[in-house]
Enzyme design. Structure first.
Site, short mmCIF file in Angstrom:
data_model
loop_
_atom_site.label_atom_id
_atom_site.label_comp_id
_atom_site.label_asym_id
_atom_site.label_seq_id
_atom_site.Cartn_x
_atom_site.Cartn_y
_atom_site.Cartn_z
N ASP A 176 19.95 -55.37 24.40
CA ASP A 176 19.18 -55.46 25.60
C ASP A 176 17.77 -54.75 25.28
OD1 ASP A 176 21.22 -53.42 25.83
OD2 ASP A 176 19.88 -52.86 27.49
N HIS A 177 17.78 -54.12 24.47
CA HIS A 177 16.74 -53.32 24.27
C HIS A 177 15.19 -53.99 24.16
CE1 HIS A 177 20.04 -51.58 22.36
NE2 HIS A 177 19.71 -50.31 22.26
N GLY A 178 15.11 -55.13 23.82
CA GLY A 178 13.83 -55.92 23.79
C GLY A 178 13.04 -55.80 24.89
N LYS A 227 30.23 -47.16 30.48
CA LYS A 227 29.83 -46.60 29.21
C LYS A 227 28.71 -45.38 29.60
CE LYS A 227 26.04 -47.64 25.88
NZ LYS A 227 24.97 -48.67 25.43
N SER A 257 13.07 -53.11 27.41
CA SER A 257 12.79 -51.77 27.55
C SER A 257 11.83 -51.22 26.50
CB SER A 257 13.97 -50.99 27.71
OG SER A 257 14.68 -51.03 26.48
N TYR A 288 23.85 -43.26 32.79
CA TYR A 288 23.52 -42.17 32.32
C TYR A 288 22.74 -41.23 33.25
CZ TYR A 288 23.44 -45.53 28.59
OH TYR A 288 23.75 -46.34 27.58
N ARG A 321 19.99 -38.95 34.20
CA ARG A 321 18.51 -38.68 33.72
C ARG A 321 17.89 -37.60 34.45
NH1 ARG A 321 19.04 -40.97 28.86
NH2 ARG A 321 19.01 -43.38 28.80
N GLY A 376 26.09 -44.70 21.70
CA GLY A 376 25.87 -44.18 20.54
C GLY A 376 24.44 -43.53 20.46
N GLY A 399 24.49 -49.37 20.04
CA GLY A 399 23.50 -50.51 19.45
C GLY A 399 22.67 -50.13 18.39
N ARG A 400 21.71 -49.38 18.72
CA ARG A 400 20.78 -48.75 17.42
C ARG A 400 21.54 -48.34 16.22
NH1 ARG A 400 16.87 -45.62 21.27
NH2 ARG A 400 18.93 -45.32 22.39
#
Length: 274
Positions: free
Chosen positions: A25-27, A175, A29, A145, A147, A200, A228-229
């Site tokens: 889903d990084h596209g 997650k 962000s 997360y 933050r 990850g 993902g990455r």
């Protein structure tokens, strides 16, 4: 969990209750990064590697539908922000569960950045999405997360709090970041009544360390990974997915899976279908 949700949830996990999910889903962000330019090809590669599920935004589903193999669940991501503006940590809802169901989703996911100024809005959105999921019988993966500061991201007490928050809001899977050692992470798992997957993070290239982290998390009670990455930016996406699967589902030792992965890269031969 109702019958429809239970049926869909089984598509996300092995019979032993473990899962390997690949978020892509990084596209939204950060843009079309390495591994995501040809999204259909990458989805096909992780699916060939035996991923239990992939996470995508709704607009990409038509592009990748021919690349998903049987056995790989489609998880539609529900929230977004971009690095182009001043509010990357402010995740807002960009999809509904009804839209995701129409697209053929097996589950949906959302992102919560705890400890930020916009945490209350994200909590509210998450609660409303969880209610929709209950109505439609769709499992919910919450990516949560801490933050509040970089130092807090792996803080065991704060990670445990964030994971518990996600479960209490209605998530069926959570997650979160790994806290750095099995002892502290086991307490995160103990305090969360739903299965936990570890993130990850940024791709770092140290494959043995990656496998060791996953193994430690599993020993501490994690149900698997949502990674993902470190997968889609790896030299061989299918092989990385498959070898992580051997670690997670088959419980190969770190040494065995690392050696097998390195042997595969050295041989330069296509990975056999799994």
């Amino acid at each position: 969990m109702n019958e429809g949700k239970s049926l869909r949830a089984r598509r996300l996990m092995s019979e032993a209750g473990r899962s390997l999910i690949v978020p892509m889903d990084h596209g939204i962000s950060v843009g079309a990064t390495t591994g995501l330019r040809d999204i259909a090809a990458t989805v096909g590669q992780v699916s060939d590697g035996g991923a239990n599920g992939v996470v995508l935004h709704k607009g990409l589903v038509p592009t990748v539908q021919g690349s998903l193999r049987q056995g790989t669940a489609l998880i539609v991501h529900m929230s977004a922000s971009t690095s182009l503006g001043a509010h990357i940590n402010r995740k807002v809802a960009v999809c509904t569960v009804a839209e995701a169901v129409r697209l053929g989703a097996d589950a949906v996911s959302l992102h919560i950045n705890a400890g930020t100024e916009t945490e209350p809005e994200q909590i509210k959105d998450s609660a409303l999405i969880a209610e929709e999921c209950a109505l439609w019988g769709v499992p919910l993966l919450a990516m949560v997360y801490v933050r509040s500061s970089p130092e807090d991201e792996h803080n065991p007490v704060k990670v445990a709090h964030a994971a518990r928050m996600a479960a209490e809001l209605g998530a069926d899977l959570v997650k979160c970041h790994y806290t750095g050692d099995p002892d502290t992470f086991s307490r995160v798992v103990e305090g969360c009544p739903v299965p936990i997957l570890i993130a990850g993070g940024a791709a770092h290239g140290d494959v043995r360390k990656l496998f060791t982290t996953v193994d430690e998390a599993l020993q501490a009670g994690a149900a698997g990974v949502s990674m993902g990455r470190n997968i889609f930016e790896s030299p061989d996406v299918t092989a990385m997915t498959s070898h992580l699967g051997k670690l997670i589902h088959n419980r190969w030792s770190v040494d065995r899976v690392y050696d097998a992965y390195q042997d595969h890269l050295a041989a330069g031969t296509p990975l056999a279908a799994v």
